[in-house]
Enzyme design. Sequence first.
Site, PDB file in Angstrom:
ATOM      1  N   ARG A 108      26.238  54.479  45.700  1.00 30.90           N
ATOM      2  CA  ARG A 108      25.788  53.395  46.579  1.00 30.90           C
ATOM      3  C   ARG A 108      24.351  53.634  47.004  1.00 30.90           C
ATOM      4  NH1 ARG A 108      26.651  48.138  47.733  1.00 30.90           N
ATOM      5  NH2 ARG A 108      27.156  47.679  49.915  1.00 30.90           N
ATOM      6  N   THR A 398      27.323  41.063  41.233  1.00 30.12           N
ATOM      7  CA  THR A 398      28.075  42.288  40.972  1.00 30.12           C
ATOM      8  C   THR A 398      28.781  42.158  39.632  1.00 30.12           C
ATOM      9  OG1 THR A 398      28.417  42.658  43.340  1.00 30.12           O
ATOM     10  CG2 THR A 398      29.914  43.794  41.859  1.00 30.12           C
ATOM     11  N   THR A 416      26.409  46.944  40.908  1.00 25.94           N
ATOM     12  CA  THR A 416      25.929  45.764  41.633  1.00 25.94           C
ATOM     13  C   THR A 416      24.448  45.851  41.981  1.00 25.94           C
ATOM     14  OG1 THR A 416      26.297  44.379  43.593  1.00 25.94           O
ATOM     15  CG2 THR A 416      26.556  46.757  43.873  1.00 25.94           C
ATOM     16  N   GLY A 485      31.769  39.930  45.961  1.00 24.71           N
ATOM     17  CA  GLY A 485      31.569  40.204  47.380  1.00 24.71           C
ATOM     18  C   GLY A 485      32.852  40.520  48.110  1.00 24.71           C
TER      19      GLY A 485
END
Length: 578
Positions: A108, A398, A416, A485
């Site tokens: 991330r 994504t 993403t 999402g």
Amino acid sequence: MNLTCLPARLLAVSSALLLTACATSPVAPPTTSRPTAPKYESGMVSAADPRAAEAGAEMLRHGGTATDAAIATMLALTVVEPQSSGIGGGGFYVRSDPKGQVGTIDGRETAPAAATPRRFLDAEGKPLPHRKAVVSGLSVGVPGNIALAAQAHEQDGKLPWAELFQPAIRLASEGYQLSERGRAMLVRAPDSAAHDPAARALYFGADGQPHPVGTLIRNPALAKTLETIASRGPQAFYTGAMAQAVARQVASETPQDGKMTVADLEGYEAKKRPAACGTYRIYKICGMGPPSSGETTVLAIMVALENFDLAALGPDSPVAWHLFAEAQRLAYADREVYLADPDYVPVPTKGLTDHAYLLARGKAISPERTMPFVKPGDPKGSQRLSFAPGRSYPELGTSHLVVIDREGRAVSYTSTIESAFGSGLFVGGFYLNNELTDFSFMPEDAGRPVANRVEGGKRPRSSMAPTLVFGPDGKLLLALGAAGGATIPVQVARTLIGFLDWKLPIDQALALPLLFSPRDTVIVEKGSQLERMIPALEKLGHDVRAAELPLKTNAIAVVGSRLVGAADPRSEGRAIAQ
């Protein structure tokens, strides 16, 4: 930068040679046991674009592992699906070995070290307009996909690092045809897609309109970027000229709060995280833990529904979909309060995945009426009173991919760049993410901090839910994940109900309509059979409306001794065998 990458392998080899040279006892002869026979006749890749899936399948044909194939697929998606994912963004990787042992890597993005909780507020302390925040340097986090790929390759790769880049390099240099979905996204998000002059020249014509479907898109800048990372290793992305270009571009378009620096890129680390696992009926479900809210939310929805016989109700029952809506309301109430980066916030992951807790939460659901209101629960280890709920925005950028190789290794990987074409900032032929808009814009509420507020170096909460499912014998049954999402956990849960409870083939489970109910309004997929159920759902007390939903799921199921792959029929995705 702290990356486990190719140089580490060389160091390991050198160390081994040194130890052998210094040994005084003879080296044991090699074993003569036969290698284990492959589990499956063919490995398989399912991805949101067939050209990316083919890139992964090519690695399997060359003898690569599921991890090799997953990395090659992610890199190819950077080229052919620039609106959704790629090296300018981040991701979550969930992998199991042939024995069912699960590991995860958190790639991330992180906020710049100088970012503050007021990053998305104006001078009066009000939240910035969402699109204004998105198409700017404010939204860009340090990309994590290359670091994730490097760590995954070090742990479980077999093919040379540079080989994984070759399909993507070919696609970028020789060109690919613009698809219908690709052009539709250019039309939908021109403010980000055409924000940078280089991107505008690549994807748009002289008339300012996106190129027609079928146009050959060549991206030599991206080919050069990929060649550099392939030849120099992952450190080429996080140091030197490439890191300087990224930091410079982001800083130049950051009007307030902390700007990104080269030091932010140099210090980025992909992190091993404990897998979030739980049980649903006789099955074990595992996926990504915090900072993703995906798997905890999937488990919360699923276990709450154990109180009901979904198999008897079936997919044509409005009551079944009502129960599904109510379970979502409970799950998302916990998600908004508790889920954030565990390095900054004490996330009660064990409490949120505790089977008894989730089953008890589900007992509040009635098959005859809606719950009048829903509030967060009190899982073990929580500090609920310390944090206020936060709110997030929808996104379209994504992609998900799954791979199972012949030996039974499985990878579920969600990649993403957040919104369509991310932040619109374009460097080296690829778009940079806008992941930081996944943070809550308001840092506090009624004097209480929001768990998912911006902080320097922090990772924003995610909905991504790469998932692996195992049977009661511990054997892999299903690898899946989704894009879309906040709908991602619901797409995964919907597919699991279809596959596990309603015994649908995996392609039919992916084709099931979606009902999305994170709060008090139920959204049903427009044009689906659920739209015809609106009157029945309203009689049960729901406020219902029909809308288009951003749906894109990929999966591979193990059916006996075969692998059966599928992609969401709403997408351009495909499953390809090696």
